[in-house]
Design a protein around this motif. Structure first.
Motif, PDB file in Angstrom:
ATOM      1  N   TYR B   8       7.200  -2.792  -6.962  1.00  0.00           N
ATOM      2  CA  TYR B   8       6.963  -1.299  -6.629  1.00  0.00           C
ATOM      3  C   TYR B   8       7.979  -0.459  -6.675  1.00  0.00           C
ATOM      4  O   TYR B   8       8.226   0.554  -7.260  1.00  0.00           O
ATOM      5  CB  TYR B   8       5.810  -1.110  -5.594  1.00  0.00           C
ATOM      6  CG  TYR B   8       4.544  -1.860  -6.053  1.00  0.00           C
ATOM      7  CD1 TYR B   8       3.544  -1.271  -6.656  1.00  0.00           C
ATOM      8  CD2 TYR B   8       4.145  -3.023  -5.471  1.00  0.00           C
ATOM      9  CE1 TYR B   8       2.273  -1.780  -7.172  1.00  0.00           C
ATOM     10  CE2 TYR B   8       2.965  -3.812  -5.645  1.00  0.00           C
ATOM     11  CZ  TYR B   8       2.018  -2.945  -6.353  1.00  0.00           C
ATOM     12  OH  TYR B   8       0.859  -3.585  -6.680  1.00  0.00           O
ATOM     13  N   CYS B   9       9.062  -0.882  -5.887  1.00  0.00           N
ATOM     14  CA  CYS B   9      10.383  -0.357  -5.517  1.00  0.00           C
ATOM     15  C   CYS B   9      11.086  -0.663  -6.824  1.00  0.00           C
ATOM     16  O   CYS B   9      12.340   0.089  -7.101  1.00  0.00           O
ATOM     17  CB  CYS B   9      10.833  -0.546  -4.399  1.00  0.00           C
ATOM     18  SG  CYS B   9      10.056   0.015  -2.794  1.00  0.00           S
ATOM     19  N   GLU B  10      11.005  -1.522  -7.376  1.00  0.00           N
ATOM     20  CA  GLU B  10      11.720  -2.194  -8.496  1.00  0.00           C
ATOM     21  C   GLU B  10      13.252  -2.391  -8.106  1.00  0.00           C
ATOM     22  O   GLU B  10      14.191  -1.916  -8.827  1.00  0.00           O
ATOM     23  CB  GLU B  10      11.491  -1.249  -9.895  1.00  0.00           C
ATOM     24  CG  GLU B  10      10.241  -1.351 -10.330  1.00  0.00           C
ATOM     25  CD  GLU B  10       9.937  -0.475 -11.617  1.00  0.00           C
ATOM     26  OE1 GLU B  10      11.124  -0.246 -12.407  1.00  0.00           O
ATOM     27  OE2 GLU B  10       8.787  -0.030 -12.079  1.00  0.00           O
ATOM     28  N   GLU B  11      13.418  -2.870  -6.910  1.00  0.00           N
ATOM     29  CA  GLU B  11      14.879  -3.123  -6.657  1.00  0.00           C
ATOM     30  C   GLU B  11      14.717  -4.312  -5.748  1.00  0.00           C
ATOM     31  O   GLU B  11      13.640  -4.813  -5.286  1.00  0.00           O
ATOM     32  CB  GLU B  11      15.251  -2.161  -5.606  1.00  0.00           C
ATOM     33  CG  GLU B  11      15.932  -0.927  -6.275  1.00  0.00           C
ATOM     34  CD  GLU B  11      16.480   0.166  -5.224  1.00  0.00           C
ATOM     35  OE1 GLU B  11      17.354   0.733  -5.713  1.00  0.00           O
ATOM     36  OE2 GLU B  11      16.357  -0.078  -3.909  1.00  0.00           O
ATOM     37  N   ARG B  13      15.631  -6.085  -2.335  1.00  0.00           N
ATOM     38  CA  ARG B  13      15.708  -5.603  -0.761  1.00  0.00           C
ATOM     39  C   ARG B  13      15.806  -6.832   0.133  1.00  0.00           C
ATOM     40  O   ARG B  13      15.458  -8.057  -0.257  1.00  0.00           O
ATOM     41  CB  ARG B  13      14.419  -4.916  -0.515  1.00  0.00           C
ATOM     42  CG  ARG B  13      14.248  -3.597  -1.399  1.00  0.00           C
ATOM     43  CD  ARG B  13      15.091  -2.628  -0.864  1.00  0.00           C
ATOM     44  NE  ARG B  13      15.069  -1.348  -1.420  1.00  0.00           N
ATOM     45  CZ  ARG B  13      14.269  -0.176  -0.787  1.00  0.00           C
ATOM     46  NH1 ARG B  13      13.746  -0.639   0.362  1.00  0.00           N
ATOM     47  NH2 ARG B  13      14.170   0.844  -1.561  1.00  0.00           N
ATOM     48  N   GLU B  14      16.265  -6.294   1.308  1.00  0.00           N
ATOM     49  CA  GLU B  14      16.469  -7.602   2.062  1.00  0.00           C
ATOM     50  C   GLU B  14      15.322  -8.289   2.655  1.00  0.00           C
ATOM     51  O   GLU B  14      14.191  -7.521   2.634  1.00  0.00           O
ATOM     52  CB  GLU B  14      16.947  -7.052   3.569  1.00  0.00           C
ATOM     53  CG  GLU B  14      18.485  -6.494   3.390  1.00  0.00           C
ATOM     54  CD  GLU B  14      19.535  -7.718   3.326  1.00  0.00           C
ATOM     55  OE1 GLU B  14      19.283  -8.865   4.245  1.00  0.00           O
ATOM     56  OE2 GLU B  14      20.574  -7.599   2.947  1.00  0.00           O
ATOM     57  N   GLU B  16      14.250  -9.071   5.413  1.00  0.00           N
ATOM     58  CA  GLU B  16      13.785  -8.633   6.457  1.00  0.00           C
ATOM     59  C   GLU B  16      12.516  -7.409   6.298  1.00  0.00           C
ATOM     60  O   GLU B  16      11.959  -7.186   7.347  1.00  0.00           O
ATOM     61  CB  GLU B  16      15.521  -7.831   7.008  1.00  0.00           C
ATOM     62  CG  GLU B  16      15.133  -7.533   8.760  1.00  0.00           C
ATOM     63  CD  GLU B  16      16.482  -6.821   9.303  1.00  0.00           C
ATOM     64  OE1 GLU B  16      17.149  -6.387   8.439  1.00  0.00           O
ATOM     65  OE2 GLU B  16      16.627  -6.928  10.415  1.00  0.00           O
ATOM     66  N   GLU B  17      13.005  -6.736   5.110  1.00  0.00           N
ATOM     67  CA  GLU B  17      11.771  -5.770   5.010  1.00  0.00           C
ATOM     68  C   GLU B  17      10.484  -6.260   4.643  1.00  0.00           C
ATOM     69  O   GLU B  17       9.369  -5.357   4.759  1.00  0.00           O
ATOM     70  CB  GLU B  17      12.279  -4.844   3.801  1.00  0.00           C
ATOM     71  CG  GLU B  17      13.605  -4.093   4.070  1.00  0.00           C
ATOM     72  CD  GLU B  17      14.120  -2.938   3.063  1.00  0.00           C
ATOM     73  OE1 GLU B  17      13.195  -2.917   2.284  1.00  0.00           O
ATOM     74  OE2 GLU B  17      15.130  -2.886   2.965  1.00  0.00           O
ATOM     75  N   ALA B  61       6.690  -4.318   3.971  1.00  0.00           N
ATOM     76  CA  ALA B  61       6.294  -3.774   5.216  1.00  0.00           C
ATOM     77  C   ALA B  61       7.373  -2.448   5.519  1.00  0.00           C
ATOM     78  O   ALA B  61       6.935  -1.392   5.986  1.00  0.00           O
ATOM     79  CB  ALA B  61       6.443  -4.627   6.383  1.00  0.00           C
ATOM     80  N   ALA B  62       8.616  -2.808   5.469  1.00  0.00           N
ATOM     81  CA  ALA B  62       9.448  -1.644   5.908  1.00  0.00           C
ATOM     82  C   ALA B  62       9.943  -0.713   4.796  1.00  0.00           C
ATOM     83  O   ALA B  62      10.674   0.321   4.937  1.00  0.00           O
ATOM     84  CB  ALA B  62      10.740  -2.353   6.588  1.00  0.00           C
ATOM     85  N   GLY B  63       9.298  -1.060   3.645  1.00  0.00           N
ATOM     86  CA  GLY B  63       9.698  -0.188   2.335  1.00  0.00           C
ATOM     87  C   GLY B  63       8.512   0.568   2.124  1.00  0.00           C
ATOM     88  O   GLY B  63       7.918   1.529   2.584  1.00  0.00           O
ATOM     89  N   CYS B  64       8.081   0.281   0.896  1.00  0.00           N
ATOM     90  CA  CYS B  64       6.640   1.219   0.449  1.00  0.00           C
ATOM     91  C   CYS B  64       5.510   0.746   0.730  1.00  0.00           C
ATOM     92  O   CYS B  64       4.330   1.207   0.587  1.00  0.00           O
ATOM     93  CB  CYS B  64       6.945   0.808  -1.287  1.00  0.00           C
ATOM     94  SG  CYS B  64       6.551  -0.701  -2.000  1.00  0.00           S
ATOM     95  N   LYS B  66       3.532  -1.827   0.187  1.00  0.00           N
ATOM     96  CA  LYS B  66       2.455  -2.248  -0.701  1.00  0.00           C
ATOM     97  C   LYS B  66       2.489  -3.825  -0.741  1.00  0.00           C
ATOM     98  O   LYS B  66       3.614  -4.339  -0.426  1.00  0.00           O
ATOM     99  CB  LYS B  66       2.927  -1.740  -2.273  1.00  0.00           C
ATOM    100  CG  LYS B  66       2.763  -0.334  -2.574  1.00  0.00           C
ATOM    101  CD  LYS B  66       1.380  -0.104  -2.846  1.00  0.00           C
ATOM    102  CE  LYS B  66       1.195   1.362  -2.543  1.00  0.00           C
ATOM    103  NZ  LYS B  66      -0.259   1.814  -2.740  1.00  0.00           N
TER     104      LYS B  66
END
Lengths: 225, 114
Positions: B8-11, B13-14, B16-17, B61-64, B66
């Motif tokens: 969804y963020c199309e990146e 990520r760590e 941890e998120e 969880a810590a991002g979008c 979704k």
């Protein structure tokens, strides 16, 4: 308000103009801890400047099938459309941030938040959600030549200007909390970053940032520069 | 540094998120009233414990915030692919494995289309 709306909308800042922000219902999330302290190093050699934009108006906007209608309504009222993925758009005091494929956060002056909420609700008959979250979050701003260094100590996200360019917004982990990090102005020499923070984490993050920024001569102030 | 790609963020990520949220692609029974307690219990509580390629639900969880699907190797922790909920992941032919062990010829397709 349209009559068929099943949502009770309350003006949470109704007495703001009458009694002033100090006596009003909404105060800074740092107020109880008496932060920021009067101390802090002088501004002349400060590598980092930390400020709180206390009591900003914040609206959480959610829409899926009606996102286009919401975007059009927002454009006509605030002059900005809903932002695309991981981006934000600014027009004067208005700023809208992408949070998720179906969620955005709009910041505006606190006096206008109720009027904007009503206008958006009236403009869109369909299924949307607008929640006034002004009291649940606060905005911290980190700027200066070493602002990026402080971020690098605090988050795992790659904050290099090539990756976190001007206007980009990311929800990520920050110290032991979570923030919405936005690059307001970025160039090679310095940067200005905005942290949208849960109110209950404000004092923790403030103290964290003071400590993390100490080696760069952090100057903390409650007044936006 | 263990990076996970959020579709969804199309990146990337760590880790941890993110949080894992159990086995993916569990269709809710259409008519729970006509099921036996055993069948309902199996749906609610019983999960596969695959060694090797496994399909899991993860949440950013810590991002979008979704939920999305992950194809992951439970033995090597290698992540082969991540894809949105509602999409299906298909291996185009014989598995073609890259130098890091990633399956190269997975592709996502909408459930309705293609």
């Amino acid at each position: 308000m349209s009559n068929d709306s099943m949502v009770a909308v309350m003006d949470q800042c109704a007495d703001l103009s009458a009694s002033g922000a100090d006596a009003g219902m909404l105060s800074s999330g740092l107020a109880h801890a008496q932060l920021p302290p009067a101390a802090g190093t002088s501004t002349t050699d400060s590598g980092v400047l930390l400020t709180e934009k206390a009591v900003t108006g914040l609206l959480m906007l959610r829409a899926t099938s009606n996102a286009d209608a919401l975007s059009t309504a927002l454009k006509s009222y605030c002059g900005i459309a809903l932002s695309s993925r991981l981006h934000s758009d600014t027009n004067g005091a208005y700023c809208v941030r992408w949070m998720s494929p179906d969620a955005w956060v709009l910041s505006c002056p606190l006096e206008e938040v109720f009027a904007i909420e009503g206008a958006l609700r009236d403009a869109i008959p369909g299924h949307i959600a607008i929640v006034n979250i002004s009291g649940g979050y606060t905005i911290l701003e980190l700027s200066g030549t070493h602002a990026r260094s402080v971020l690098m100590k605090s988050t795992g996200y790659d904050v290099h200007p090539d990756h976190l360019g001007q206007g980009k917004v990311v929800n990520t982990t920050f110290a032991k909390a979570q923030v919405t990090l936005r690059a307001v102005e970025v160039d090679e020499a310095q940067g200005r970053y905005e942290l949208l923070v849960r109110r209950s984490f404000t004092d923790y993050l403030w103290l964290w940032l003071q400590r993390a920024g100490a080696e760069y001569g952090l100057h903390a102030t409650s007044e936006p520069k | 540094m263990f990076l996970i790609h959020c579709p969804y963020c199309e990146e990337h990520r760590e880790e941890e998120e993110f949080h894992a949220a159990g086995q993916a692609h569990l269709p809710r029974p259409l008519d729970p009233d006509s099921m036996t307690d055993e069948q309902w219990g199996d749906y609610l509580f019983y999960r596969k414990n695959t060694r090797g390629e496994y399909r899991e639900l993860w949440v950013h969880a810590a991002g979008c915030g979704k939920y999305f699907n992950v194809s992951r190797n439970t033995q090597t922790y290698e992540i082969y692919a991540t894809y949105k909920t509602g999409e299906v992941l298909e291996s185009t032919s014989q598995m073609s494995v890259g130098p890091t062990g990633s399956v190269l010829n997975y592709r996502t397709a909408d459930k309705e289309g293609s």
